[in-house]
Design a protein around this motif. Structure first.
Motif, PDB file in Angstrom:
ATOM      1  N   ILE A   2       0.859  -1.253  -0.094  1.00  0.00           N
ATOM      2  CA  ILE A   2      -0.025   0.070   0.095  1.00  0.00           C
ATOM      3  C   ILE A   2       1.071   1.224   0.063  1.00  0.00           C
ATOM      4  CG2 ILE A   2      -1.837   1.445   1.238  1.00  0.00           C
ATOM      5  CD1 ILE A   2      -2.894  -1.189   2.458  1.00  0.00           C
ATOM      6  N   VAL A   3       2.021   1.059   0.624  1.00  0.00           N
ATOM      7  CA  VAL A   3       2.987   2.460   0.827  1.00  0.00           C
ATOM      8  C   VAL A   3       3.541   2.401  -0.592  1.00  0.00           C
ATOM      9  CG1 VAL A   3       5.287   3.033   1.636  1.00  0.00           C
ATOM     10  CG2 VAL A   3       3.564   2.207   3.212  1.00  0.00           C
ATOM     11  N   LEU A   4       3.693   1.515  -1.116  1.00  0.00           N
ATOM     12  CA  LEU A   4       4.310   1.407  -2.763  1.00  0.00           C
ATOM     13  C   LEU A   4       3.398   2.145  -3.551  1.00  0.00           C
ATOM     14  CD1 LEU A   4       6.273   0.214  -4.879  1.00  0.00           C
ATOM     15  CD2 LEU A   4       4.673  -1.656  -5.110  1.00  0.00           C
ATOM     16  N   ILE A   5       2.033   1.833  -3.326  1.00  0.00           N
ATOM     17  CA  ILE A   5       1.091   2.640  -4.271  1.00  0.00           C
ATOM     18  C   ILE A   5       0.690   4.018  -3.935  1.00  0.00           C
ATOM     19  CG2 ILE A   5      -1.236   2.544  -5.323  1.00  0.00           C
ATOM     20  CD1 ILE A   5      -0.948  -0.644  -4.759  1.00  0.00           C
ATOM     21  N   THR A   6       0.872   4.277  -2.708  1.00  0.00           N
ATOM     22  CA  THR A   6       0.509   5.709  -2.143  1.00  0.00           C
ATOM     23  C   THR A   6       1.455   6.570  -2.054  1.00  0.00           C
ATOM     24  OG1 THR A   6       0.436   4.698   0.005  1.00  0.00           O
ATOM     25  CG2 THR A   6      -1.574   4.632  -0.866  1.00  0.00           C
ATOM     26  N   LEU A   7       2.658   6.284  -1.654  1.00  0.00           N
ATOM     27  CA  LEU A   7       3.605   7.180  -1.403  1.00  0.00           C
ATOM     28  C   LEU A   7       4.137   8.433  -2.587  1.00  0.00           C
ATOM     29  CD1 LEU A   7       5.665   8.254   0.669  1.00  0.00           C
ATOM     30  CD2 LEU A   7       7.471   6.663  -0.358  1.00  0.00           C
ATOM     31  N   PRO A   8       4.150   7.680  -3.729  1.00  0.00           N
ATOM     32  CA  PRO A   8       4.368   8.674  -5.092  1.00  0.00           C
ATOM     33  C   PRO A   8       3.234   9.799  -5.070  1.00  0.00           C
ATOM     34  CG  PRO A   8       4.358   6.249  -5.681  1.00  0.00           C
ATOM     35  CD  PRO A   8       3.856   6.375  -4.386  1.00  0.00           C
ATOM     36  N   PHE A   9       1.823   9.631  -4.409  1.00  0.00           N
ATOM     37  CA  PHE A   9       1.182  10.825  -4.594  1.00  0.00           C
ATOM     38  C   PHE A   9       1.388  11.772  -3.682  1.00  0.00           C
ATOM     39  CE2 PHE A   9      -1.539   7.137  -6.113  1.00  0.00           C
ATOM     40  CZ  PHE A   9      -1.962   7.969  -7.254  1.00  0.00           C
ATOM     41  N   CYS A  10       2.545  11.640  -2.638  1.00  0.00           N
ATOM     42  CA  CYS A  10       2.827  12.724  -1.426  1.00  0.00           C
ATOM     43  C   CYS A  10       4.286  13.378  -2.007  1.00  0.00           C
ATOM     44  CB  CYS A  10       3.050  11.852  -0.188  1.00  0.00           C
ATOM     45  SG  CYS A  10       1.620  11.268   0.378  1.00  0.00           S
ATOM     46  N   CYS A  11       4.775  12.878  -3.204  1.00  0.00           N
ATOM     47  CA  CYS A  11       6.020  13.493  -3.507  1.00  0.00           C
ATOM     48  C   CYS A  11       5.975  14.098  -4.831  1.00  0.00           C
ATOM     49  CB  CYS A  11       7.344  12.231  -3.738  1.00  0.00           C
ATOM     50  SG  CYS A  11       6.877  11.173  -5.072  1.00  0.00           S
ATOM     51  N   LYS A  12       6.827  15.315  -5.197  1.00  0.00           N
ATOM     52  CA  LYS A  12       7.057  16.044  -6.287  1.00  0.00           C
ATOM     53  C   LYS A  12       8.318  15.414  -7.182  1.00  0.00           C
ATOM     54  CE  LYS A  12       4.933  19.855  -4.131  1.00  0.00           C
ATOM     55  NZ  LYS A  12       5.034  21.470  -3.632  1.00  0.00           N
ATOM     56  N   THR A  13       7.930  14.777  -8.323  1.00  0.00           N
ATOM     57  CA  THR A  13       8.955  14.632  -9.211  1.00  0.00           C
ATOM     58  C   THR A  13       8.628  14.698 -10.563  1.00  0.00           C
ATOM     59  OG1 THR A  13       8.189  12.109  -9.174  1.00  0.00           O
ATOM     60  CG2 THR A  13       9.888  12.600  -7.362  1.00  0.00           C
ATOM     61  N   LYS A  14       9.816  14.707 -11.369  1.00  0.00           N
ATOM     62  CA  LYS A  14       9.235  14.880 -12.820  1.00  0.00           C
ATOM     63  C   LYS A  14       8.753  13.549 -13.481  1.00  0.00           C
ATOM     64  CE  LYS A  14      13.142  18.336 -13.319  1.00  0.00           C
ATOM     65  NZ  LYS A  14      14.558  18.228 -14.000  1.00  0.00           N
ATOM     66  N   GLN A  15       8.963  12.439 -12.923  1.00  0.00           N
ATOM     67  CA  GLN A  15       8.401  11.141 -13.257  1.00  0.00           C
ATOM     68  C   GLN A  15       6.957  10.921 -12.932  1.00  0.00           C
ATOM     69  OE1 GLN A  15      11.070   8.074 -11.905  1.00  0.00           O
ATOM     70  NE2 GLN A  15      12.262   8.274 -13.714  1.00  0.00           N
ATOM     71  N   SER A  16       6.403  10.125 -13.919  1.00  0.00           N
ATOM     72  CA  SER A  16       4.791   9.835 -13.574  1.00  0.00           C
ATOM     73  C   SER A  16       4.809   8.890 -12.396  1.00  0.00           C
ATOM     74  CB  SER A  16       4.142   9.270 -14.762  1.00  0.00           C
ATOM     75  OG  SER A  16       4.548   8.105 -15.051  1.00  0.00           O
ATOM     76  N   ILE A  17       3.816   8.969 -11.750  1.00  0.00           N
ATOM     77  CA  ILE A  17       3.343   7.981 -10.687  1.00  0.00           C
ATOM     78  C   ILE A  17       3.569   6.678 -10.942  1.00  0.00           C
ATOM     79  CG2 ILE A  17       1.525   7.300  -8.990  1.00  0.00           C
ATOM     80  CD1 ILE A  17       0.526  10.467  -8.890  1.00  0.00           C
ATOM     81  N   PHE A  18       2.670   6.139 -12.110  1.00  0.00           N
ATOM     82  CA  PHE A  18       2.818   4.911 -12.471  1.00  0.00           C
ATOM     83  C   PHE A  18       4.380   4.356 -13.078  1.00  0.00           C
ATOM     84  CE2 PHE A  18      -1.263   6.317 -13.624  1.00  0.00           C
ATOM     85  CZ  PHE A  18      -2.094   5.678 -12.626  1.00  0.00           C
ATOM     86  N   LYS A  19       5.085   5.328 -13.276  1.00  0.00           N
ATOM     87  CA  LYS A  19       6.608   5.032 -13.847  1.00  0.00           C
ATOM     88  C   LYS A  19       7.370   4.902 -12.341  1.00  0.00           C
ATOM     89  CE  LYS A  19      10.130   6.503 -16.908  1.00  0.00           C
ATOM     90  NZ  LYS A  19      10.871   7.408 -17.775  1.00  0.00           N
ATOM     91  N   ILE A  20       7.111   5.720 -11.472  1.00  0.00           N
ATOM     92  CA  ILE A  20       7.875   5.669 -10.165  1.00  0.00           C
ATOM     93  C   ILE A  20       7.635   4.229  -9.522  1.00  0.00           C
ATOM     94  CG2 ILE A  20       7.825   6.398  -7.853  1.00  0.00           C
ATOM     95  CD1 ILE A  20       7.465   9.188  -9.006  1.00  0.00           C
ATOM     96  N   ILE A  21       6.138   3.722  -9.471  1.00  0.00           N
ATOM     97  CA  ILE A  21       5.614   2.427  -8.804  1.00  0.00           C
ATOM     98  C   ILE A  21       6.413   1.449  -9.640  1.00  0.00           C
ATOM     99  CG2 ILE A  21       3.805   0.988  -8.539  1.00  0.00           C
ATOM    100  CD1 ILE A  21       2.026   3.731  -8.115  1.00  0.00           C
ATOM    101  N   ARG A  22       6.222   1.215 -10.777  1.00  0.00           N
ATOM    102  CA  ARG A  22       6.987   0.362 -11.769  1.00  0.00           C
ATOM    103  C   ARG A  22       8.517   0.194 -11.402  1.00  0.00           C
ATOM    104  NH1 ARG A  22       5.573   2.069 -16.357  1.00  0.00           N
ATOM    105  NH2 ARG A  22       7.414   2.766 -17.161  1.00  0.00           N
ATOM    106  N   HIS A  23       9.118   1.126 -11.399  1.00  0.00           N
ATOM    107  CA  HIS A  23      10.723   1.233 -11.378  1.00  0.00           C
ATOM    108  C   HIS A  23      11.039   0.766  -9.622  1.00  0.00           C
ATOM    109  CE1 HIS A  23      11.946   2.791 -15.035  1.00  0.00           C
ATOM    110  NE2 HIS A  23      11.488   3.759 -14.816  1.00  0.00           N
ATOM    111  N   SER A  24      10.078   1.019  -9.002  1.00  0.00           N
ATOM    112  CA  SER A  24      10.471   0.781  -7.594  1.00  0.00           C
ATOM    113  C   SER A  24      10.257  -0.792  -7.384  1.00  0.00           C
ATOM    114  CB  SER A  24       9.220   1.363  -6.575  1.00  0.00           C
ATOM    115  OG  SER A  24       9.748   2.782  -6.752  1.00  0.00           O
ATOM    116  N   TRP A  25       8.997  -1.271  -7.913  1.00  0.00           N
ATOM    117  CA  TRP A  25       8.880  -2.686  -7.660  1.00  0.00           C
ATOM    118  C   TRP A  25       9.898  -3.439  -8.510  1.00  0.00           C
ATOM    119  CZ3 TRP A  25       5.302  -5.979  -5.408  1.00  0.00           C
ATOM    120  CH2 TRP A  25       5.392  -7.187  -6.071  1.00  0.00           C
ATOM    121  N   LYS A  26      10.366  -3.170  -9.557  1.00  0.00           N
ATOM    122  CA  LYS A  26      11.376  -3.750 -10.485  1.00  0.00           C
ATOM    123  C   LYS A  26      12.660  -3.836  -9.530  1.00  0.00           C
ATOM    124  CE  LYS A  26      14.017  -3.615 -14.718  1.00  0.00           C
ATOM    125  NZ  LYS A  26      14.058  -2.910 -15.926  1.00  0.00           N
ATOM    126  N   ASP A  27      13.016  -2.890  -8.769  1.00  0.00           N
ATOM    127  CA  ASP A  27      14.190  -2.542  -8.041  1.00  0.00           C
ATOM    128  C   ASP A  27      14.114  -3.220  -6.728  1.00  0.00           C
ATOM    129  OD1 ASP A  27      15.341  -1.374 -10.228  1.00  0.00           O
ATOM    130  OD2 ASP A  27      15.813   0.518  -8.873  1.00  0.00           O
TER     131      ASP A  27
END
Length: 315
Positions: A211-236
């Motif tokens: 749930i943290v994996l899915i929700t944390l990107p909504f609390c941060c400001k980055t140039k990458q899209s939320i879905f891209k952050i989640i995908r890269h985080s899962w992969k690593d």
């Protein structure tokens, strides 16, 4: 005031000594002993929380304000946000000072209290990496996992207040986490004695970490899209030997834009952890503080969402 985890730790230590004395070197008996220890500690913790909940529900009718404040105080003992943040900021303050040699020694000593790796030879950059990684992993273990179980207990209460509520489930989780911290090592007798507790802790953190994996990107400001952050985080993160810590570190690494992973030593044994967020810079004082800030934002977001869900169920 003594912390509930101290009582859990005392019971675990007593049962550990008793079990080792009975089972000797027998692996099967150690495994069964660990299973019994886990059952006893979780049962005592859950029942203690349930009894306190009965008192709260009884006195809430007579004195709602004072009983609610007291219950909230007891419930907050399950969250480690303040102690985690305080410990990390204290070390950050030391490594930021000019007198590096003396401060490094003190920083290593304080760091050894919150991480499992060997700290004797860590330089400033490695201390900062250790802080970034422990802030990420322990935010999930110490804040978001217990919050999840509190929320689940509150949901139970919406259907039947005789069921275990937020405190009972939070203390069951803390008991599981404490058993894992004290016995969950793959060495000597603990490999068998701590097996059940370690696996149960993995199981209880499994859903909250995702749930943290899915929700944390909504609390941060980055140039990458939320879905891209989640995908890269899962992969690593999924490469890590732990089913939860790799994912926890990875999502914070990408959201805080800081590289994690590398060579660690545990009691002199070298262990290479997968590199996470390789394209981002190494840990700095700023990035560690950013992780703490992200953790605070997400905690507030979770509390807001949980409150809305509970309010909806009351309609």
């Amino acid at each position: 005031m003594p912390h509930p985890v101290q009582f859990m730790g005392a019971v675990i230590s007593f049962l550990k000594g008793l079990t080792e004395g009975i089972t000797k070197e027998n692996k099967s008996k150690l495994y069964i002993g660990g299973l019994i220890i886990t059952f006893i500690v979780l049962s005592l913790s859950g029942i203690s929380g349930w009894i306190i909940e009965r008192f709260f529900l009884f006195f809430e009718i007579k004195n709602p304000i004072s009983s609610t404040l007291f219950f909230a105080f007891i419930l907050s003992s399950s969250l480690a946000s303040r102690s985690l943040s305080k410990s990390i900021l204290e070390i950050l303050h030391l490594v930021s000072k000019e007198n590096q040699k003396d401060n490094l020694i003190t920083s290593r000593q304080k760091l050894s209290l919150i991480v499992g790796r060997d700290v004797e030879n860590l330089d400033k950059s490695e201390i900062l990496r250790a802080l970034a990684e422990t802030a990420s992993e322990n935010s999930v273990d110490g804040i978001f996992a217990p919050l999840f179980w509190m929320f689940l207990g509150t949901i139970f209460w919406e259907f039947n207040q005789s069921m275990p509520g937020p405190l009972a489930l939070a203390w069951i989780f803390k008991a599981s986490s404490t058993i894992d911290s004290m016995l969950g090592y793959k060495e000597g007798k603990l490999k068998w004695l701590g097996f059940t507790g370690a696996k149960l802790d993995d199981l209880m953190v499994w859903i909250p970490s995702r749930i943290v994996l899915i929700t944390l990107p909504f609390c941060c400001k980055t140039k990458q899209s939320i879905f891209k952050i989640i995908r890269h985080s899962w992969k690593d993160g999924i490469i890590d030997s732990s089913p939860n810590s790799g994912i926890s570190e990875a999502i914070f690494a990408y959201c805080a834009e800081v590289r994690m992973g590398g060579v660690n030593y545990y009691k002199g044994v070298k262990k290479i952890k997968p590199i996470i967020a390789k394209s981002h810079p190494i840990a700095s004082i700023k990035s560690v503080k950013k992780i703490l800030n992200l953790s605070l934002r997400l905690k507030l977001a979770w509390l807001l969402c949980f409150s809305i869900i509970i309010k909806f169920l009351n309609l």
